[in-house]
Design an enzyme around this catalytic site. Structure first.
Site, mmCIF file in Angstrom:
data_model
loop_
_atom_site.group_PDB
_atom_site.id
_atom_site.type_symbol
_atom_site.label_atom_id
_atom_site.label_comp_id
_atom_site.label_asym_id
_atom_site.label_seq_id
_atom_site.Cartn_x
_atom_site.Cartn_y
_atom_site.Cartn_z
ATOM 1 N N HIS A 106 38.210 32.984 47.456
ATOM 2 C CA HIS A 106 38.757 31.978 46.549
ATOM 3 C C HIS A 106 38.027 30.642 46.669
ATOM 4 C CE1 HIS A 106 42.501 34.596 46.745
ATOM 5 N NE2 HIS A 106 41.991 34.728 45.547
ATOM 6 N N HIS B 116 39.267 39.683 38.257
ATOM 7 C CA HIS B 116 39.417 38.859 39.463
ATOM 8 C C HIS B 116 39.479 39.726 40.722
ATOM 9 C CE1 HIS B 116 41.133 35.657 42.042
ATOM 10 N NE2 HIS B 116 41.885 36.639 42.516
ATOM 11 N N GLU B 117 40.327 40.758 40.705
ATOM 12 C CA GLU B 117 40.452 41.622 41.884
ATOM 13 C C GLU B 117 39.135 42.336 42.181
ATOM 14 O OE1 GLU B 117 42.810 41.655 43.992
ATOM 15 O OE2 GLU B 117 44.105 40.336 42.835
ATOM 16 N N HIS C 173 36.867 40.295 44.287
ATOM 17 C CA HIS C 173 37.056 40.424 45.733
ATOM 18 C C HIS C 173 36.321 41.656 46.258
ATOM 19 C CE1 HIS C 173 39.782 37.126 45.837
ATOM 20 N NE2 HIS C 173 40.681 37.708 45.072
#
EC number: 3.4.24.-
Length: 1019
Positions: free
Chosen positions: A255, A245-246, A249
């Site tokens: 999101h 997930h990180e 980014h």
């Protein structure tokens, strides 16, 4: 909370968030909660001085939503404006919390009253959030309608895209080998499914750094540029899905729930949001995002879970809308990239429609349409990426491309690296098969283009990774095959490393996990000081502890990895580099006495009785000394007067072999408290400053008696330049230690006792019958003793990763298992979803569960309903803790089930070995199924005899409790015959007083069909 004091507000599965791609402005993703009160530093005069490379210092630093650069400029531009100008009069249900926190007045408050208030630094930042929140409609009950195409946010500023999809990275040195492996697995996941490539940073200006910042779990969205940028993997964030997930980014995702059209897909339930976290649910404006043609993705790894930042675990903050009349979609998964994530990343980075990333140790690929022929104007890219330290052999088995001069039209290019700027190994066309192509490292780039109308069949190629080989460079990395995943069975790799002349080879391990064995007989890593197997052995390593840094004596190092055909582990990762021995210089490194070389540096040390001066190179006479007496006294300098300031004294006490040294203090008074920051006494087993530390002492409290592990002790006293105290006086004496010679013959631990010794095994092993050797206990134990102690693997040290252990505890029939925890520390999670201990009320995991436990709070004592309890301990691949220790024992009494087969009941757990205990009170209820009664007969009965059975006795009741008719009170030799219940149950009560105790009783019970003659015979 401030940037320096993050706090995880939700459990990890509530930190789930799924994703949009950054719009031009810098945005930051966090999974933590921060108090808006603590951003005073954002009000400085020079916004240009902020370190945007550190997410903690950027404006974008709040929870899972953040400000961008334009917002920050807005803050400073309006710093001196009237607070009333920031839509103070605007009211909205979503801004109530902000108005209350900001201390804003009513709508009728005058400007002068407002301006007369002291404006706290950072309040404008809060008002900006409130202003943004106030522009949104309440989406809990309203749905916005729009004819626009569904948006999925993507950056419209090309400088935020990583050029060529290449993302250089570095990993900070404070992460464990397991954590590093998780980071690399997450990067491999992105590489496998997209054309984004993560490479170890060399000299690139812009790169990401895996670190642990105060913001916890956070990252910039997209490329910041101009230097390093942090991707913070904080406490409890080192899970595969969270790291993926990180990294989303970093790639450029934002999101999902902040999309402008999100209200068509989800409802935000604001009353369930934690106070102060409302800003995490703000929407982005339509003008902020551009569409990539991808629909709203409930399955994205970048989507919030239903209860993220919720006031309670079972309260929703985001509720997916039903699709037609079906069930609500699931959101917040942290398992893998969704198909939408993959498709959007490919569009963002303009990935070729043809080709893929190949990460297996062998494989093949071919031109599209092969062997029927490839289409015109085709563009394909294959990236082969194997484990560092391996090389790739590429073989073309078929080749039929349109041939042109210089292969101008249709061609295949093979490059020795991860991108199109790597060294060209060959440009191929025509129908001639090339020789096998071998990479110089672990990556190959293969690009196929067709631009002619004359088409051939295409090509077919196969590749294979080979480990080992000659490495001639000054720095690099080697890893076990398939790292960070488990290495493959039956592998043998030999690396021969050569660095520049005049240097040594340094080897430093980042991760190490190889099948454990006392002699490393199965899987191992062998390092030799030279260029062949005949050179001196530096070490043969296995197990889970990282080897110490290794240094050769020449510019060559030989390394061999071998695995057998059975158990496979995560393997190892190590960096090699050229190393200089500064101590070999003619000036001894500038040291006046001893020079000690360390990897990458060196240090000067002094002989016993001397100490370093302020220049850290010269030595001068000091207190302390070298002592060989068996007994004696050591005192602080100046004793019995106060010790002087700025003293550093070292005593080295040496006793004969097989002796241990004990140190007992008569007087102790040093400056300080338990911190021991100023003056202190440090005691170690051994003669060096790096020997085992027994303790660092200061203050007025005398240390306990300290006994060395061997025949040497190092005592170091230091005082600073201020306060002096009385000092210390200590007596030392020596005693023979049988364990010091050959470890007392013990395979693991030898424990010296007064006049003797005993052998003990490490946790996870049991003592052999010979009393000296140890054998692996395994992780499946069946415990039949009446009582005992169990503990997690490796307790009291950290338990290993990826472990599953079970204990089947069985105590005396008719008793219940009682478990009491004496130590408990397992990775925390609100639902114990990661590491945990499960207890079952029976002999296996199919029984009713008694509880699932994790965290650092000791669970209350647990009692099973029968004489069986089953325990299962599980640890995942990341965070490890100390584990647990628990004691189990039998608890008399309980509810027993009568069945057709005969079951036993005993008066006490030690029946047959010991008499029953005094002052006992036990009750059993034996229950049969409906339509059945209970038959009870005693095989052995011996209870203290007395005419009225007033001392020790057994009572039997025809029912569930003592209100039922009593069948009798018995002592002495017991009831004369079997007993039958009139109903479906019998209660037995056993009582003993505080004096005489006897053998006890052994009974047997079964269920029987009701027969009036039998069941009424008792009358």
């Amino acid at each position: 909370m401030s940037c320096g004091s993050p706090q995880v507000m939700m459990t990890l599965w509530t930190l789930t968030c799924v994703g949009l791609i950054l719009l031009g402005a810098i945005r930051l993703s966090l999974g933590l909660d921060y108090d808006l009160e603590s951003f005073d530093y954002l009000m400085e005069d020079n916004p240009e001085e902020f370190d945007y490379k550190d997410p903690c210092k950027a404006a974008a630093y709040w929870g899972d939503i953040a400000l961008d650069e334009d917002d920050l400029k807005w803050i400073f531009k309006n710093k001196s404006n009237d607070l009333r100008n920031t839509r103070h009069n605007q009211t909205h249900p979503t801004t109530d919390n902000f108005s209350e926190k900001l201390g804003t007045g009513s709508q009728n408050e005058t400007s002068s009253n407002l301006n007369s208030k002291k404006v706290k630094k950072g309040s404008r930042l809060k008002l900006l959030i409130a202003e943004k929140a106030a522009t949104e409609t309440n989406s809990t009950f309203q749905v916005q309608t729009s004819n626009d195409r569904v948006r999925r946010a993507a950056t419209s500023r090309t400088e935020r895209i990583w050029p060529g999809g290449i993302i250089p990275y570095a990993i900070a040195g404070n992460f464990t080998g397991t954590q590093r492996a998780i980071f690399k697995q997450a990067m491999r996941h992105w590489k496998k499914h997209t054309c984004v490539t993560f490479v170890e940073r060399t000299d690139e200006e812009s790169f990401i750094v895996f670190t642990y910042r105060p913001c916890g779990c956070c990252s910039y969205v997209g490329r910041r540029g101009g230097g390093p940028q942090a991707i913070s993997i904080g406490k409890n964030c080192d899970k595969f899905g969270i790291v993926v997930h990180e990294l989303g980014h970093v790639v450029g995702f934002w999101h999902e729930h902040t999309r402008p059209d999100r209200d068509e897909h989800v409802s935000i339930i604001r009353e369930n949001i934690q106070p102060g976290q409302e800003y995490n649910f703000l929407k982005m404006e339509p003008g902020e995002v551009s569409s990539l043609g991808e629909t709203y993705d409930f399955d994205s790894i970048m989507h919030y879970a239903r209860n993220t930042f919720s006031r309670g675990v079972f309260l929703d903050t985001i509720l997916p809308r039903r699709i037609d009349t079906s069930v609500r979609p699931t959101i917040g998964q942290r398992i893998r990239l969704s198909q939408g994530d993959i498709a959007q990343a490919k569009k963002l980075y303009k990935c070729p429609a043809c080709g893929e990333t190949l990460q297996d140790s062998s494989g093949n690929f071919s031109a599209p349409g092969y062997p029927s022929g490839y289409p015109s104007y085709t563009h394909c890219i294959w990236r082969i990426s194997v484990t560092p330290g391996e090389k790739i052999i590429l073989n073309f088995t078929t080749m039929d491309l349109f041939k042109s001069r210089l292969c101008w039209y249709d061609y295949i290019e093979i490059r020795d690296g991860y991108w199109r700027k790597a060294a060209l190994l060959g440009r191929l066309c025509g129908d001639k098969l090339p020789d096998p192509i071998i990479s110089s490292d672990s990556k190959l780039w293969i690009e196929f283009r067709s631009s002619s109308n004359i088409l051939g069949k295409g090509f077919f190629a196969a590749y294979e990774a080979i480990c080992g080989g000659d490495i001639k460079k000054d720095s690099g990395q080697i890893q076990s095959p398939n790292y960070p995943d488990d290495y493959r069975p039956a592998k043998e790799c030999i690396w021969k490393i050569t660095v520049s002349e005049g240097f040594l080879v340094g080897l430093s391990f980042q991760a190490f996990e190889i099948e454990r064995h006392d002699n490393c007989a199965y899987d191992y890593l062998e390092v030799r000081d030279g260029f062949s197997e005949d050179h001196a052995l530096i070490g043969r390593f296995c197990g889970y502890e990282k080897p110490e840094d290794i240094k050769s004596t020449s510019n060559k190092l030989w390394i061999k990895f071998a695995s057998d055909g059975s158990i496979n582990k995560a393997g190892f990762s190590a960096n090699f580099f050229k190393e200089m021995d500064e101590c070999s210089r003619p000036d001894n490194g500038g040291c006046s006495q001893r020079c000690v070389n360390t990897l990458g540096s060196y240090k000067c040390v002094c002989e016993p009785g001397f100490e370093l001066t302020a220049d850290k190179k010269s030595c001068e006479a000091a207190c302390g000394g070298f002592i060989t007496q068996l007994n004696g006294t050591i005192t602080s300098p100046g004793w019995p007067k106060e010790y002087p300031t700025n003293k550093n004294c070292v005593w080295q006490v040496v006793a004969p072999a097989q002796y241990r040294i004990s140190l007992q203090f008569e007087v102790f008074e040093l400056e300080g408290n338990d911190v021991c920051k100023y003056d202190y006494l440090e005691i170690r087993s051994g003669l060096s400053s790096e020997s085992k530390l027994h303790g660092k002492f200061c203050g007025p409290e005398k240390p306990e008696v300290i006994t060395s592990q061997g025949n040497t002790v190092r005592i170091e006293f230091k005082s600073d330049n201020t306060v002096s105290k009385k000092g210390f006086k200590a007596n030392f004496f020596s005693d023979k230690d049988e364990c010091s010679k050959d470890n007392g013959g013990c395979q693991h631990d030898c424990v010296n006792t007064f006049g003797s010794y005993i052998c003990q095994c490490k946790n996870g092993f049991i003592l052999h019958e010979n009393g000296h050797d140890c054998k692996e206990a395994g992780c499946e134990q069946k415990l039949l003793n009446a009582e005992g102690t169990i503990s997690s693997p490796n307790w009291p040290e950290k338990y290993p990763s990826r472990k599953e252990c079970t204990w089947d505890i069985s105590v005396t029939a008719g008793h219940r298992v009682k478990l009491v925890f004496t130590d408990f520390e397992i990775e925390q999670h609100q639902e114990c979803a990661y590491d945990h201990l499960e207890l079952y009320d029976g002999p296996n995991g199919k029984a009713a569960i008694l509880g699932r436990f994790c965290g650092s709070k000791e669970p209350s004592p647990v009692v099973a309903s029968t004489n069986n309890m089953f325990l299962r301990f599980y640890s995942d691949a990341s965070v490890q803790r100390k584990g647990f220790q628990a004691k189990y024992s039998p608890e008399c009494g309980g509810r027993l089930k009568a069945e057709i087969q005969t079951n036993d009941i005993y008066s006490h757990a030690q029946f047959g070995d010991n008499n029953y205990p005094v002052q006992s009170n036990c009750e059993w209820v034996i229950v049969a199924e409906d339509g059945y009664g209970v038959e009870l007969i005693f095989q052995t009965f011996e209870i203290e005899e007395e005419s009225d059975c007033g001392y020790d006795y057994m009572e039997v009741y025809d029912g569930y409790d003592s209100t039922a008719p009593r069948l009798g009170r018995y002592c002495g030799s017991g009831p004369p015959e079997e007993m039958y219940s009139a109903g479906d149950s019998i209660m037995i009560r056993f009582h003993t007083d505080d004096t005489i105790n006897k053998k006890g009783f052994h009974g047997q019970y079964t269920s029987t069909k009701f027969q009036d003659a039998l069941h009424m015979r008792r009358k």
